[in-house]
Motif scaffolding. Structure first.
Motif, PDB file in Angstrom:
ATOM      1  N   GLN A   1       0.808  -1.214   0.000  1.00 50.24           N
ATOM      2  CA  GLN A   1       0.000   0.000   0.000  1.00 50.24           C
ATOM      3  C   GLN A   1       0.844   1.268   0.000  1.00 50.24           C
ATOM      4  OE1 GLN A   1      -1.451   1.704   3.454  1.00 50.24           O
ATOM      5  NE2 GLN A   1      -3.517   2.128   2.718  1.00 50.24           N
ATOM      6  N   GLY A   2       1.719   1.434   0.993  1.00 50.78           N
ATOM      7  CA  GLY A   2       2.464   2.682   1.137  1.00 50.78           C
ATOM      8  C   GLY A   2       3.241   3.078  -0.112  1.00 50.78           C
ATOM      9  N   PRO A   3       4.121   2.211  -0.628  1.00 46.65           N
ATOM     10  CA  PRO A   3       4.908   2.586  -1.813  1.00 46.65           C
ATOM     11  C   PRO A   3       4.056   2.864  -3.055  1.00 46.65           C
ATOM     12  CG  PRO A   3       5.946   0.764  -0.670  1.00 46.65           C
ATOM     13  CD  PRO A   3       4.606   0.962  -0.024  1.00 46.65           C
ATOM     14  N   TYR A   4       3.006   2.060  -3.273  1.00 45.74           N
ATOM     15  CA  TYR A   4       2.196   2.281  -4.469  1.00 45.74           C
ATOM     16  C   TYR A   4       1.347   3.536  -4.350  1.00 45.74           C
ATOM     17  CZ  TYR A   4       3.543  -2.148  -6.577  1.00 45.74           C
ATOM     18  OH  TYR A   4       4.256  -3.168  -7.155  1.00 45.74           O
ATOM     19  N   TRP A   5       0.783   3.773  -3.173  1.00 48.53           N
ATOM     20  CA  TRP A   5       0.019   5.010  -2.984  1.00 48.53           C
ATOM     21  C   TRP A   5       0.944   6.232  -3.163  1.00 48.53           C
ATOM     22  CZ3 TRP A   5      -2.626   0.904  -2.494  1.00 48.53           C
ATOM     23  CH2 TRP A   5      -3.967   0.862  -2.110  1.00 48.53           C
ATOM     24  N   GLY A   6       2.135   6.152  -2.582  1.00 44.35           N
ATOM     25  CA  GLY A   6       3.067   7.267  -2.678  1.00 44.35           C
ATOM     26  C   GLY A   6       3.513   7.526  -4.100  1.00 44.35           C
ATOM     27  N   THR A   7       3.800   6.461  -4.849  1.00 44.26           N
ATOM     28  CA  THR A   7       4.262   6.637  -6.225  1.00 44.26           C
ATOM     29  C   THR A   7       3.130   7.119  -7.127  1.00 44.26           C
ATOM     30  OG1 THR A   7       5.846   4.842  -5.859  1.00 44.26           O
ATOM     31  CG2 THR A   7       5.489   5.535  -8.127  1.00 44.26           C
ATOM     32  N   ALA A   8       1.925   6.596  -6.909  1.00 46.00           N
ATOM     33  CA  ALA A   8       0.775   7.095  -7.679  1.00 46.00           C
ATOM     34  C   ALA A   8       0.557   8.576  -7.399  1.00 46.00           C
ATOM     35  CB  ALA A   8      -0.479   6.295  -7.333  1.00 46.00           C
TER      36      ALA A   8
ATOM     37  N   VAL B   1      -2.599   0.656  -7.392  1.00 49.50           N
ATOM     38  CA  VAL B   1      -3.451   1.035  -6.255  1.00 49.50           C
ATOM     39  C   VAL B   1      -4.718   0.190  -6.258  1.00 49.50           C
ATOM     40  CG1 VAL B   1      -4.912   2.879  -5.338  1.00 49.50           C
ATOM     41  CG2 VAL B   1      -2.564   3.382  -6.017  1.00 49.50           C
ATOM     42  N   LYS B   2      -5.324   0.073  -7.427  1.00 47.46           N
ATOM     43  CA  LYS B   2      -6.566  -0.700  -7.516  1.00 47.46           C
ATOM     44  C   LYS B   2      -6.315  -2.190  -7.277  1.00 47.46           C
ATOM     45  CE  LYS B   2      -8.706   2.731 -10.518  1.00 47.46           C
ATOM     46  NZ  LYS B   2      -9.193   3.065 -11.868  1.00 47.46           N
ATOM     47  N   ARG B   3      -5.144  -2.669  -7.692  1.00 47.50           N
ATOM     48  CA  ARG B   3      -4.817  -4.073  -7.433  1.00 47.50           C
ATOM     49  C   ARG B   3      -4.748  -4.343  -5.930  1.00 47.50           C
ATOM     50  NH1 ARG B   3      -0.765  -7.012  -5.849  1.00 47.50           N
ATOM     51  NH2 ARG B   3       0.700  -5.253  -5.772  1.00 47.50           N
ATOM     52  N   VAL B   4      -4.062  -3.457  -5.200  1.00 46.08           N
ATOM     53  CA  VAL B   4      -3.946  -3.631  -3.754  1.00 46.08           C
ATOM     54  C   VAL B   4      -5.317  -3.517  -3.090  1.00 46.08           C
ATOM     55  CG1 VAL B   4      -2.967  -2.654  -1.637  1.00 46.08           C
ATOM     56  CG2 VAL B   4      -1.544  -2.889  -3.686  1.00 46.08           C
ATOM     57  N   LEU B   5      -6.123  -2.556  -3.531  1.00 45.86           N
ATOM     58  CA  LEU B   5      -7.484  -2.448  -3.007  1.00 45.86           C
ATOM     59  C   LEU B   5      -8.266  -3.729  -3.268  1.00 45.86           C
ATOM     60  CD1 LEU B   5      -8.392   1.209  -4.034  1.00 45.86           C
ATOM     61  CD2 LEU B   5      -8.077   0.364  -1.704  1.00 45.86           C
ATOM     62  N   GLY B   6      -8.024  -4.338  -4.429  1.00 47.93           N
ATOM     63  CA  GLY B   6      -8.693  -5.592  -4.757  1.00 47.93           C
ATOM     64  C   GLY B   6      -8.286  -6.731  -3.837  1.00 47.93           C
TER      65      GLY B   6
ATOM     66  N   VAL C   1      -4.445  11.101  -3.758  1.00 50.40           N
ATOM     67  CA  VAL C   1      -3.506  10.294  -4.530  1.00 50.40           C
ATOM     68  C   VAL C   1      -4.009  10.093  -5.959  1.00 50.40           C
ATOM     69  CG1 VAL C   1      -2.558   7.946  -4.762  1.00 50.40           C
ATOM     70  CG2 VAL C   1      -2.533   9.095  -2.538  1.00 50.40           C
ATOM     71  N   LEU C   2      -5.289   9.782  -6.101  1.00 49.55           N
ATOM     72  CA  LEU C   2      -5.868   9.466  -7.409  1.00 49.55           C
ATOM     73  C   LEU C   2      -6.495  10.674  -8.091  1.00 49.55           C
ATOM     74  CD1 LEU C   2      -7.612   6.055  -6.614  1.00 49.55           C
ATOM     75  CD2 LEU C   2      -5.382   6.434  -7.678  1.00 49.55           C
ATOM     76  N   LEU C   3      -6.552  11.812  -7.398  1.00 44.77           N
ATOM     77  CA  LEU C   3      -7.192  13.023  -7.919  1.00 44.77           C
ATOM     78  C   LEU C   3      -8.629  12.739  -8.341  1.00 44.77           C
ATOM     79  CD1 LEU C   3      -4.338  14.721 -10.015  1.00 44.77           C
ATOM     80  CD2 LEU C   3      -5.126  15.277  -7.707  1.00 44.77           C
ATOM     81  N   CYS C   4      -9.377  12.187  -7.402  1.00 44.91           N
ATOM     82  CA  CYS C   4     -10.774  11.877  -7.663  1.00 44.91           C
ATOM     83  C   CYS C   4     -11.622  12.448  -6.533  1.00 44.91           C
ATOM     84  CB  CYS C   4     -10.974  10.365  -7.768  1.00 44.91           C
ATOM     85  SG  CYS C   4     -10.744   9.467  -6.205  1.00 44.91           S
ATOM     86  N   PRO C   5     -12.934  12.582  -6.740  1.00 46.13           N
ATOM     87  CA  PRO C   5     -13.795  13.045  -5.649  1.00 46.13           C
ATOM     88  C   PRO C   5     -13.725  12.095  -4.454  1.00 46.13           C
ATOM     89  CG  PRO C   5     -14.960  13.119  -7.749  1.00 46.13           C
ATOM     90  CD  PRO C   5     -13.681  12.367  -7.989  1.00 46.13           C
ATOM     91  N   ASP C   6     -13.857  12.654  -3.274  1.00 44.70           N
ATOM     92  CA  ASP C   6     -13.753  11.850  -2.058  1.00 44.70           C
ATOM     93  C   ASP C   6     -14.748  10.694  -2.064  1.00 44.70           C
ATOM     94  OD1 ASP C   6     -12.721  11.468   0.733  1.00 44.70           O
ATOM     95  OD2 ASP C   6     -14.813  11.849   1.211  1.00 44.70           O
TER      96      ASP C   6
END
Length: 253
Positions: A111-118, A140-145, A179-184
């Motif tokens: 989670q941490g490295p992928y969220w940070g890099t995204a 990010v979506k893979r880890v969420l999955g 991180v994803l620049l999307c609505p909350d």
């Protein structure tokens, strides 16, 4: 809270997510602690590098054991092993102890490295690199999955209660929209179990107390949501000011 303990000193830069992994554990365990909040400009300088030669926050000083420790995962493991005598955030059984540790390592390596890099490629990188944005958003979506699948038939990562492994995921997930620049409201789209899991922890008093501290410290340093001082437009301007030795403190803070 054990009144016989001396406060644990937590060194942190308030904008980063990793320090708040440690603070929420301290809050959940009701341990006495004090925060040393400093500017990101100083993370690679003394006196902090005397504590952490890698120059990354957080680090702790525990006067009760004369221990200085850095790396948020190591700090969390220490706090739980040393102070969670009632096993509020862990178990006393071998299998569950190692499963919790497994998920903590997944948070730190996945989670941490992928969220940070995204976040870097979506928000901070000076040029838009579509292939990098696609790759890390997909990670990010893979880890969420992975988390969604594990939580499909249970409320917590290990057995039937919240542990320190669950809590370790909260600070990065809490800023996923940034991180994803999307609505909350869309940040957990397609991952309803992760959303429910996350919200079950962010409504806890310990998390709210931690975020009240963060808000206060961010305001004291005049920082925007992305960690940069108010009035600075992008990371390159911020880094140039740091390299030049200029004061990055907003004039009205």
């Amino acid at each position: 809270m054990d009144q016989g303990l001396k406060p644990i000193r937590v060194w942190l830069t308030p904008s980063g997510p990793n320090p708040w992994k440690v603070v929420v554990i301290l809050e959940e365990l009701r341990l006495s602690y004090e925060v040393v909040s400093f500017k990101f400009d100083h993370v690679k300088k003394k006196p902090f590098t005397d504590l952490n030669p890698n120059g990354r926050a957080p680090a702790i000083e525990d006067p009760n054991t004369d221990l200085v420790l850095w790396e948020s995962g190591a700090v969390i493991t220490y706090l739980v092993q040393q102070y969670d005598k009632d096993k509020l955030l862990t178990y006393n059984t071998l299998k569950e102890q190692h499963l919790i540790n497994q998920w903590l390592h997944f948070q730190m390596s996945g989670q941490g490295p992928y969220w940070g890099t995204a976040g870097w490629f979506n928000v901070l990188h000076p040029e838009k690199v579509p292939s990098a944005i696609e790759r890390y958003n997909n990670q990010v979506k893979r880890v969420l999955g992975v988390l969604e699948g594990v939580l499909a038939d249970k409320d917590w990562l290990v057995d039937d209660k919240m542990t320190y492994a669950d809590l370790a995921f909260v600070p990065w997930n809490d800023r996923l929209e940034s991180v994803l620049l999307c609505p909350d409201e869309d940040k957990f789209a397609g991952f309803p179990r992760v959303k429910a899991w996350h919200e079950s922890m962010t409504c806890r008093p310990a998390w709210k107390r931690a975020m009240e501290k963060r808000d206060k410290l961010m305001d004291e340093q005049g920082l925007m949501w992305n960690g940069m001082p108010k009035g600075i437009k992008n990371l390159q301007e911020y880094e140039a000011k740091i390299a030049a030795g200029e004061d990055t403190t907003p004039k009205d803070s």
